[in-house]
Design an enzyme around this catalytic site. Structure first.
Site, PDB file in Angstrom:
ATOM      1  N   PRO A 190       7.863  -5.606   9.609  1.00 47.57           N
ATOM      2  CA  PRO A 190       7.612  -4.718   8.461  1.00 47.57           C
ATOM      3  C   PRO A 190       8.828  -4.607   7.538  1.00 47.57           C
ATOM      4  CG  PRO A 190       6.910  -3.691  10.531  1.00 47.57           C
ATOM      5  CD  PRO A 190       7.686  -4.928  10.896  1.00 47.57           C
ATOM      6  N   ASN A 191       8.579  -4.210   6.321  1.00 45.28           N
ATOM      7  CA  ASN A 191       9.627  -3.942   5.315  1.00 45.28           C
ATOM      8  C   ASN A 191      10.520  -5.142   5.030  1.00 45.28           C
ATOM      9  OD1 ASN A 191       8.757  -1.238   5.159  1.00 45.28           O
ATOM     10  ND2 ASN A 191       9.881  -0.812   7.048  1.00 45.28           N
ATOM     11  N   ARG A 192       9.997  -6.356   5.235  1.00 49.40           N
ATOM     12  CA  ARG A 192      10.766  -7.588   4.974  1.00 49.40           C
ATOM     13  C   ARG A 192      11.974  -7.755   5.898  1.00 49.40           C
ATOM     14  NH1 ARG A 192       6.794  -9.321   3.507  1.00 49.40           N
ATOM     15  NH2 ARG A 192       5.789  -8.687   1.618  1.00 49.40           N
ATOM     16  N   LEU A 193      12.050  -6.915   6.953  1.00 46.52           N
ATOM     17  CA  LEU A 193      13.186  -7.039   7.875  1.00 46.52           C
ATOM     18  C   LEU A 193      12.755  -7.897   9.069  1.00 46.52           C
ATOM     19  CD1 LEU A 193      14.758  -3.490   7.558  1.00 46.52           C
ATOM     20  CD2 LEU A 193      15.452  -5.636   6.487  1.00 46.52           C
ATOM     21  N   HIS A 194      12.505  -9.160   8.764  1.00 49.94           N
ATOM     22  CA  HIS A 194      11.979 -10.089   9.762  1.00 49.94           C
ATOM     23  C   HIS A 194      13.029 -10.440  10.802  1.00 49.94           C
ATOM     24  CE1 HIS A 194       9.062 -10.243   6.623  1.00 49.94           C
ATOM     25  NE2 HIS A 194       9.891 -10.847   5.787  1.00 49.94           N
TER      26      HIS A 194
END
Ligand SMILES: Cc1cc2nc3c(=O)[nH]c(=O)nc-3n(C[C@H](O)[C@H](O)[C@H](O)COP(=O)(O)O)c2cc1C
Length: 214
Positions: A190-194
């Site tokens: 989530p939130n581009r915090l891959h």
């Protein structure tokens, strides 16, 4: 022409944390491959993109099927005289990548390509259905041909010629083994915090494991 800025999704299917990973990237690949098969939603889990640097200096990427992987590396089959064949024989530094959208995963492998053994290529060629074998003989992969009929006519001709005999493997066709030097596992979060975990082979042939910022 078309604004795609609203194409957006949150990745929430899984995570890749240090305590979950195998010290050997081939084992980690095996784990992810099987998990993806079980998760479902990917038609051909073994479909991967092979990127090469061509004789014209341009990178080119195209999809092929992974046929085997083991401690030596990753093997696909192709025509050695195709655009990719010539490219990788001239410049064996290649990249393989898998995108498994249903489970929100990507794997990127940099490696050194070489021809597989003749024993492997022969064995695999003769394990294929006769139609696929003939298709391989018929097609001068990546060359310009006059029309569709060229292929169909040649296939009919060869079907008759080899009706009762074994089809010999073309000498310019076979396996390509890519020996990995780095393998990156990407898990959407989530939130581009891959999560991104990269294995890199060091001079002692040990795998160094590092986390990369997404
Ligand atoms: C799903 C899929 C699987 C493919 N599998 C192979 C393969 O295993 N080997 C192969 O040479 N081409 C395969 N192709 C065709 C390649 O993408 C490509 O068109 C062909 O190899 C010629 O590429 P080149 O001209 O860059 O050498 C596949 C294509 C798709 C879409």
């Amino acid at each position: 022409m078309s604004d795609l800025s609203n194409y957006r999704k949150s990745y929430e299917k899984s995570e890749l944390l240090e305590h979950m990973i195998d010290p050997n990237p081939l084992m980690q690949f095996k784990k992810w491959f099987h998990e993806t098969e079980e998760f479902g939603g990917v038609d051909e889990v073994n479909a991967m993109t092979v990127s090469t640097i061509g004789l014209d200096g341009f990178p080119k990427a195209r999809v092929v099927l992974l046929k085997k992987y083991d401690e030596n590396g990753f093997t696909f089959v192709t025509n050695y005289n195709s655009e990719k064949g010539k490219a990788l024989l001239q410049n064996p530094q290649v990249c393989l990548s898998f995108f498994w959208p249903s489970i929100e995963r990507q794997v990127i492998i940099k490696g050194i390509a070489e021809k597989q053994t003749e024993a492997y290529s022969n064995g695999y060629f003769h394990s294929r259905p006769k139609g696929s074998q003939l298709g391989t003989v018929v097609s001068p992969q990546s060359q310009v041909i006059p029309n569709r009929e060229y292929l169909d006519d040649k296939l009919h001709q060869l079907e008759k010629e080899f009706e009762h005999t074994e089809v010999p493997k073309p000498t310019d066709w076979g396996g390509v083994l890519v020996r990995p030097v780095s393998i990156e596992f990407w898990q959407g979060r989530p939130n581009r915090l891959h999560d991104r975990i990269r294995y890199t082979l060091d001079v002692n042939s040990d795998w160094i494991i590092e986390r990369l910022a997404p």
